[in-house]
Design an enzyme around this catalytic site. Structure first.
Site, short mmCIF file in Angstrom:
data_model
loop_
_atom_site.label_atom_id
_atom_site.label_comp_id
_atom_site.label_asym_id
_atom_site.label_seq_id
_atom_site.Cartn_x
_atom_site.Cartn_y
_atom_site.Cartn_z
N SER A 64 0.67 -1.17 -0.37
CA SER A 64 -0.11 -0.35 0.05
C SER A 64 0.59 1.46 -0.14
O SER A 64 0.74 2.27 0.20
CB SER A 64 -1.26 0.22 0.83
OG SER A 64 -0.28 -0.40 2.58
N LEU B 271 6.51 -10.78 2.46
CA LEU B 271 5.36 -11.86 1.57
C LEU B 271 6.77 -13.33 1.38
O LEU B 271 5.48 -14.15 1.70
CB LEU B 271 4.49 -10.99 0.54
CG LEU B 271 3.48 -10.29 0.79
CD1 LEU B 271 3.35 -9.25 -0.84
CD2 LEU B 271 2.40 -10.78 1.33
N TYR C 207 5.13 -12.70 -15.57
CA TYR C 207 3.81 -11.46 -14.67
C TYR C 207 2.95 -11.77 -15.21
O TYR C 207 2.05 -12.54 -14.44
CB TYR C 207 4.33 -10.54 -15.04
CG TYR C 207 3.94 -9.37 -14.64
CD1 TYR C 207 3.38 -9.18 -13.21
CD2 TYR C 207 2.86 -8.03 -15.52
CE1 TYR C 207 2.53 -8.18 -12.81
CE2 TYR C 207 1.83 -7.46 -15.24
CZ TYR C 207 1.58 -7.32 -14.24
OH TYR C 207 0.80 -6.48 -12.70
N LYS D 48 0.02 -13.76 -12.89
CA LYS D 48 -1.32 -13.28 -13.08
C LYS D 48 -2.29 -13.77 -12.91
O LYS D 48 -3.22 -14.13 -12.85
CB LYS D 48 -1.15 -11.77 -12.82
CG LYS D 48 -0.61 -10.88 -11.91
CD LYS D 48 -0.79 -10.40 -11.03
CE LYS D 48 -0.43 -9.63 -10.87
NZ LYS D 48 -0.59 -9.08 -8.94
#
Lengths: 246, 79
Positions: free
Chosen positions: A12, A64, A155, A159
């Site tokens: 964020s 993460l 990428y 996704k």
């Protein structure tokens, strides 16, 4: 729409993530604002948002890829009695390159961040939501994972996996009144987009019917809608936000 | 409420079964309701009843009514 709800938003501190903070706070949500590492600038920024919109914004830091620190951070939230009503899986890394020029380890690294770490966090948070018998999860994906043009083996495919998982998790968690959806933005005006090869960037903009990049607010608003009860019967969907395609 | 009663209630509510069906013969997939989806419902009910978060390995090992009693000891839940 979100007054009384608490949203955990990953990644964020910039780009779409930062816009998500602004949009959710403006809408009355309390926020757990995740970033990989703490900085006084980020903490100060979050305090400013909290004061401006009269909501609670608590910075929360973990890598993460570090499951232990992820679990520990979430445990601290639960111990403090803070509910998590909404999870926005926004953090991710970009990558572009032809398949035959991309080391497999690089593809693994992108998958670790964009797919496996998202699943790890979702597994932890969804169990909290299942106990609450309510929740909404929004995965921030990309149209690159739908269109799968050249150069997207890391990428785009990572996704695509996230969007596929969105659909199966939506089916599994619906039983607990937990919805899972995804937003697939077109090229968005962020620092990440600036890293893109010029030719590829122009081609992507050209494929958009509106011939421009998305603004971060346009992506945040769609994520907010999907997260809210206004979308209470939308589940397992991937919503393209790309100005239409030619 | 006693821990044993909470434990039994979690099974009865999750699988819509009666008290007399709760015994060591009750194992994963021994009744139609205890399938994979039912299992996650049971895990959620147990976490809620005892205010604990089960580790993934324990969720996978939780293969019977009896095994669950053993696993819960790790979380200081004595039945």
């Amino acid at each position: 729409m979100l007054k009384g709800k608490t949203a955990l938003i990953t990644g964020s501190n910039r780009g779409i993530g930062r816009a998500l903070i602004e949009a959710f706070a403006k809408d009355g949500a309390d926020i757990l604002a995740h970033a990989r590492a703490g900085s006084s600038g980020f903490v100060h920024d979050m305090q400013r948002v909290a004061t401006l919109y009269g909501v609670n914004v608590r910075p929360i830091f973990f890598d993460l890829l570090d499951v232990t620190s992820m679990k520990s951070a979430i445990r601290a939230v639960v111990t403090a009695g803070i509910p998590i009503d909404i999870l926005i899986n926004n953090a991710g890394v970009a990558h572009g390159g032809l398949f035959q020029m991309t080391p497999i380890n690089e593809i693994r690294r992108v998958f670790e961040v964009n797919f496996f770490s998202q699943l790890e966090l979702t597994q932890i948070i969804s169990r909290i939501m299942c106990r609450q018998k309510s929740g909404s999860i929004v995965n921030i994906a990309t149209i690159a994972g739908l269109d799968l043009q050249i150069g997207n083996v890391a990428y785009g495919v990572s996704k695509a996996a996230l969007m596929a998982a969105t659909k199966t998790l939506a089916s599994e968690l619906a039983h607990f009144n937990v919805r899972v959806n995804a937003v697939a933005p077109g090229l968005t005006d962020t620092e990440m987009a600036k890293l893109m090869d010029n030719k590829a960037e122009k081609a992507m903009v050209n494929r958009s019917a509106m011939k421009r990049m998305a603004r971060v607010e346009e992506i945040a608003d769609v994520a907010l809608f999907l997260a809210s009860d206004r979308a209470s019967f939308i589940n397992g969907q991937v919503l393209r936000v790309d100005g239409g395609s030619e | 409420m006693l821990n044993k009663q909470k434990y039994d209630n979690a099974f009865m509510a999750s699988f819509s079964i009666s008290q007399d069906e709760l015994n060591n013969k009750l194992v994963y997939q021994s009744i139609p309701a205890w399938d994979s989806v039912g299992h996650m419902g049971l895990m959620t009910a147990i976490e809620e009843a005892f205010n604990i978060t089960l580790e993934m390995d324990d969720i996978l090992d939780f293969s019977s009514y009896g095994k669950g009693v053993e696993i819960l000891q790790k979380y200081d839940v004595i039945l």
